[in-house]
Each structure stands twice: as C-alpha cells, then as structure tokens.
Design a protein around this motif. Structure first.
Motif, short mmCIF file in Angstrom:
data_model
loop_
_atom_site.label_atom_id
_atom_site.label_comp_id
_atom_site.label_asym_id
_atom_site.label_seq_id
_atom_site.Cartn_x
_atom_site.Cartn_y
_atom_site.Cartn_z
N ASP A 4 -3.05 -3.58 -17.95
CA ASP A 4 -1.84 -4.15 -18.73
C ASP A 4 -0.91 -4.57 -17.90
O ASP A 4 0.02 -5.50 -18.35
N LYS A 5 -0.78 -3.99 -16.75
CA LYS A 5 0.32 -4.53 -15.78
C LYS A 5 0.16 -5.96 -15.27
O LYS A 5 1.17 -6.63 -15.05
N LEU A 6 -1.19 -6.27 -15.30
CA LEU A 6 -1.53 -7.74 -14.77
C LEU A 6 -1.86 -8.72 -15.82
O LEU A 6 -2.11 -9.96 -15.32
N LYS A 7 -2.28 -8.28 -16.99
CA LYS A 7 -2.82 -9.20 -18.00
C LYS A 7 -1.99 -10.35 -18.26
O LYS A 7 -0.86 -10.06 -18.58
N ASN A 8 -2.60 -11.46 -18.46
CA ASN A 8 -2.09 -12.73 -18.88
C ASN A 8 -0.80 -13.00 -17.96
O ASN A 8 0.09 -13.74 -18.51
N LYS A 9 -0.94 -12.73 -16.68
CA LYS A 9 0.31 -12.96 -15.86
C LYS A 9 -0.57 -13.38 -14.44
O LYS A 9 -1.53 -13.49 -14.04
N SER A 10 0.34 -14.09 -13.68
CA SER A 10 0.02 -14.43 -12.37
C SER A 10 0.66 -13.49 -11.34
O SER A 10 1.79 -13.42 -11.55
N SER A 11 -0.18 -12.74 -10.66
CA SER A 11 0.33 -11.67 -9.88
C SER A 11 -0.14 -11.65 -8.33
O SER A 11 -1.19 -12.01 -8.13
N ASN A 12 0.72 -11.11 -7.51
CA ASN A 12 0.56 -10.90 -6.08
C ASN A 12 0.44 -9.57 -5.88
O ASN A 12 1.44 -9.04 -6.10
N VAL A 13 -0.47 -8.83 -5.64
CA VAL A 13 -0.83 -7.44 -5.36
C VAL A 13 -0.83 -7.06 -3.95
O VAL A 13 -1.91 -7.84 -3.36
N PHE A 14 0.02 -6.31 -3.36
CA PHE A 14 -0.11 -6.03 -1.73
C PHE A 14 -0.35 -4.38 -1.83
O PHE A 14 0.39 -3.82 -2.16
N VAL A 15 -1.44 -3.99 -0.99
CA VAL A 15 -1.85 -2.91 -0.89
C VAL A 15 -1.79 -2.32 0.71
O VAL A 15 -2.03 -2.97 1.60
N ASP A 16 -1.15 -1.18 0.86
CA ASP A 16 -1.02 -0.42 1.83
C ASP A 16 -1.80 0.90 1.91
O ASP A 16 -1.47 1.90 1.46
N PHE A 17 -2.95 0.67 2.32
CA PHE A 17 -3.95 1.83 2.73
C PHE A 17 -3.60 3.09 3.32
O PHE A 17 -2.77 2.71 4.43
N LYS A 18 -3.59 4.14 2.84
CA LYS A 18 -3.31 5.33 3.77
C LYS A 18 -4.77 6.09 4.05
O LYS A 18 -5.48 6.26 3.11
N PRO A 19 -4.99 6.79 5.08
CA PRO A 19 -6.03 7.46 5.43
C PRO A 19 -6.43 8.48 4.52
O PRO A 19 -5.50 9.27 3.96
N GLN A 20 -7.80 8.69 4.09
CA GLN A 20 -8.28 9.51 3.53
C GLN A 20 -8.71 10.88 3.93
O GLN A 20 -9.86 10.84 4.72
N LEU A 21 -7.84 11.99 4.16
CA LEU A 21 -8.30 12.99 4.90
C LEU A 21 -9.32 14.03 4.06
O LEU A 21 -10.24 14.50 4.73
N THR A 22 -9.37 14.07 2.69
CA THR A 22 -10.36 14.77 1.97
C THR A 22 -10.90 13.55 0.73
O THR A 22 -10.11 13.22 0.06
#
Length: 218
Positions: free
Chosen positions: A164-182
């Motif tokens: 719903d945050k993106l629906k019917n919109k034009s969006s740029n999404v920037f993801v900064d991944f973090k290491p998964q220890l578990t």
C-alpha cells in the motif's frame, strides 16, 4: 452410550498426556564440531534454535502430536535486526505502479537480490532479481492480490514493505542490507516420527529416516 463416553475420555486423556510429556527443552548434537540444535516446547508452541561456526538458525511456531508424528508448524518471522530502506515517492496519474529498486551492502551494489511480490498470507505471487548496479525496475499493472514486497539476499537481513505504500505511485526504493547473523526458518510444516519419548531424551526420525537423539536440558 456409557461405554462410548468412557472410550472418548480415555482417548482424550491419552492425547493430552502425550502433549504434556513433551514440555521442556531438548538438545541435539551430531558431534563436538557440528554445532547444536535446541527444541523447546511450552504449551502448544515451540522454538527451534541451531548454532554453528559461522551463523545460526532460529524458528518458532506451534506443534501437534498425532499418531506418533510430531508436526512442527513454523511461523513466518520478521528479522529482529532488519535491513534499512528509504522510499522516495511521487504520485502516478496512471492506474499502475512503477517501482525502481537499488540494493546496497556497505555502499556496494548487490546484484541478484530477490524482489518478491507476496499475497496477504505472505505466499509468493512472482519475483524478479536485481541486475547490474543492484537495480530492479518494475511496472505493475495488476496488483489486486499483492500485499507485501520483500527484498532479500543470502546472508543478509531482508526488507519487507507493505505494498500500500507503493500502490499506484512511482517510487524509488533504496535498500541498505545488513549482515544476517541468525537465519530465520521459513514458514512451513516439518513432520517427524516419534521413536521414543523418555524423561531424559526425545528420539525422532526425519523424512529421510535419520535418527535424531535430543537430550533433555538440565
């Protein structure tokens, strides 16, 4: 009729007794260097924690015992230390959704990250992957069943975004991944045959016939 009630009571009592007997914590180890797996049971719920040299696994959910079978129903869990994402949004005058995604880990682009559309039950509808420079560019015209978008890569914490945050919109999404220890166990049901259940140990057999001896924790 009286005999029927007695039989029903005995069957109910036997089932309740079996569930009560599996309460507590049991630990499995395949050897000194193999790590451990710990199953903990409380009420109708369980947790499953595995440790190893590089990372561990964790899952939790509900369980049931039927006909000497142990059913572990793993629930979908969210990362406790989630990766970070930022959304820049502009309204889209058309009846479709455009999403431009770029994924990084420590400022380095992540190619091959999964970008997955999921329904209200978190089941997969369709997915794509990021390509050069960690980019995925989507135009979605039919999105009635989409409730979530997940972005993930092996060894890194995933990101979950309500659609719903993106629906019917034009969006740029920037993801900064973090290491998964578990690593988190996925939503599923595992079935084991209960070979024996003693006060001091729980002996299971998996679908491959491998015998697993869990010793009760002190």
């Amino acid at each position: 009729m009286y005999l029927r009630y007695i039989l029903f009571f005995l069957l109910s009592f036997t089932l309740s007794s079996s569930i009560a007997q599996i309460a507590g914590t049991y630990i499995y180890s395949a050897g000194v260097d193999a790590g451990t797996r710990t199953l903990s049971f409380k009420g109708s719920n369980f947790s499953d924690k595995s440790t190893g040299h590089m990372s561990g696994k964790y899952g939790e959910g509900s369980y049931s015992l039927k006909n000497n079978r142990l059913y572990l129903n793993y629930h979908a869990l969210k990362d406790k230390d989630s990766s970070i994402y930022k959304i820049d949004i502009s309204n889209n005058p058309s009846n479709f959704t455009r999403i431009y995604i770029q994924a990084f880990e420590e400022k380095n682009p992540v190619n091959g990250a999964g970008v997955t559309m999921r329904d209200k039950n978190f089941d997969v509808l369709f997915s794509v992957t990021t390509v050069v420079n960690g980019i995925a560019d989507l135009t979605i015209r039919k999105h009635a069943d989409i409730h979530y978008i997940t972005i993930d890569f092996i060894g890194l914490n995933s990101v979950t975004i309500p659609f719903d945050k993106l629906k019917n919109k034009s969006s740029n999404v920037f993801v900064d991944f973090k290491p998964q220890l578990t690593m988190l166990e996925t939503k599923r049901t595992d079935v084991y045959k209960v070979l024996n259940l003693f006060p001091e140990k729980l002996i299971l057999s998996d679908l491959n016939g491998t015998e697993l001896v869990f010793k009760r924790a002190e």
